[in-house]
Design a protein around this motif. Structure first.
Motif, mmCIF file in Angstrom:
data_model
loop_
_atom_site.group_PDB
_atom_site.id
_atom_site.type_symbol
_atom_site.label_atom_id
_atom_site.label_comp_id
_atom_site.label_asym_id
_atom_site.label_seq_id
_atom_site.Cartn_x
_atom_site.Cartn_y
_atom_site.Cartn_z
ATOM 1 N N LEU A 89 0.790 -1.198 -0.063
ATOM 2 C CA LEU A 89 0.049 -0.041 -0.054
ATOM 3 C C LEU A 89 0.754 1.191 -0.021
ATOM 4 O O LEU A 89 0.598 2.162 -0.820
ATOM 5 N N ASP A 93 0.367 2.995 -3.697
ATOM 6 C CA ASP A 93 -0.872 3.971 -3.616
ATOM 7 C C ASP A 93 -0.564 5.128 -3.564
ATOM 8 O O ASP A 93 -0.090 5.740 -2.335
ATOM 9 N N TYR A 106 -7.638 1.504 5.300
ATOM 10 C CA TYR A 106 -7.760 1.047 4.139
ATOM 11 C C TYR A 106 -8.493 -0.342 4.153
ATOM 12 O O TYR A 106 -7.911 -1.063 4.351
ATOM 13 N N MET A 156 -2.190 -5.741 -2.916
ATOM 14 C CA MET A 156 -2.861 -4.647 -2.787
ATOM 15 C C MET A 156 -4.360 -4.800 -3.407
ATOM 16 O O MET A 156 -4.348 -4.993 -4.828
ATOM 17 N N ASP A 158 -6.899 -2.182 -4.347
ATOM 18 C CA ASP A 158 -7.106 -0.794 -4.141
ATOM 19 C C ASP A 158 -8.422 -0.507 -4.509
ATOM 20 O O ASP A 158 -9.103 -0.751 -5.408
ATOM 21 N N SER A 176 -1.489 -6.326 -7.943
ATOM 22 C CA SER A 176 -2.219 -5.110 -7.512
ATOM 23 C C SER A 176 -3.657 -5.397 -8.401
ATOM 24 O O SER A 176 -3.718 -5.238 -9.463
ATOM 25 N N LEU A 178 -7.485 -3.688 -8.693
ATOM 26 C CA LEU A 178 -8.123 -2.335 -8.261
ATOM 27 C C LEU A 178 -9.709 -2.690 -8.298
ATOM 28 O O LEU A 178 -10.199 -3.709 -8.426
#
Length: 263
Positions: A89, A93, A106, A156, A158, A176, A178
């Motif tokens: 993170l 981010d 988060y 992550m 996000d 990662s 999203l």
């Protein structure tokens, strides 16, 4: 620096930042005390945070905290994994500016750590309890991950809202993902039926990846793409249905977080 030293350093940083917030914003001092400063370790603080967020009328905070404490103390590698997820993170981010913020605010991080507890329970033959955690994670965080899925460290999620990850999905280290991403099956088939996402992959918002297919190491899936076939390593895939449109010039798009069509 050893892993134990790294985790201890991270915990001390979080505590230091919590003390600073308590001084600069007195309204948050009780929260910092209960969430961070009252605890002896990163894992105990995380147990408190997750239990507080996931509690409901039918499963009390004290019960959930006992579950998380059990999981985090029984799994000797969990602090290393938590550490890697927080660092993901911080490093990826652009909106995350402190260890404390990553740890306390988060929900992608919270959903992933609560899932790690559900995954551990699943493999202890406590599937009913694992499913209860899956449901609470979905209701509270808007993230639905089957307890049997396999997820590495340094991952992550996000924003995280709307992420769905199926039972036989595999996500390797340093990935990662999203918001709005689906790693799903193609219908009612049974057995091994969900995507395998290799290390270093970046999956853009709204992407849908279906079936027992492989997203090769170091690849990038562009936002809103629908992926129905294998994507070779170090490729950029885009479109509906997705096709390879370019090759990556960097090894780990997950860390670079560039969602554009170029590599």
């Amino acid at each position: 620096m050893t892993q134990a030293q790294s985790t201890e350093f991270l915990w001390k940083q979080i505590q230091q930042e919590a003390r600073g917030i308590s001084c600069s914003e007195p309204a948050l001092a009780p929260y910092m005390q209960s969430a961070i400063l009252n605890h002896d370790s990163l894992s105990y603080a995380l147990s408190f945070l997750l239990a507080n967020k996931l509690q409901c009328e039918s499963i009390k905070e004290s019960v959930l905290r006992g579950i998380f404490d059990l999981v985090f103390t029984a799994n000797i590698k969990i602090e290393e994994t938590i550490n890697e997820d927080i660092l993901a993170l911080i490093n990826r981010d652009s909106a995350c500016h402190s260890f404390l913020s990553a740890f306390t605010h988060y929900k992608g991080f919270h959903a992933l750590q609560a899932w790690r507890a559900a995954h551990w329970l699943w493999h202890q033959n406590r599937q009913s309890l694992a499913f209860v955690l899956q449901n609470r994670i979905s209701v509270v965080f808007g993230v639905d991950i089957h307890p049997a899925a396999r997820i590495g460290k340094g991952v992550m999620l996000d924003h995280a809202t709307g992420i769905v990850i199926g039972e036989t999905a595999v996500i390797e280290d340093c990935v990662s993902i999203l918001q709005g991403v689906t790693l799903g099956g193609t219908g009612k088939e049974s057995g091994d039926r969900h995507p395998k996402v290799r290390s270093g992959v970046l999956i853009g918002p709204g992407a849908i990846i279906l079936g027992n297919i492989e997203i090769g190491q170091g690849s990038k899936i562009i936002a809103a793409s629908v992926v129905l076939k294998n994507i070779p390593p170090h490729s950029i895939a885009a479109g509906v249905p997705a096709e390879v449109v370019d090759v990556m010039k960097t090894d780990s798009p997950a860390e670079k977080m560039d969602q554009g069509l170029s590599g």
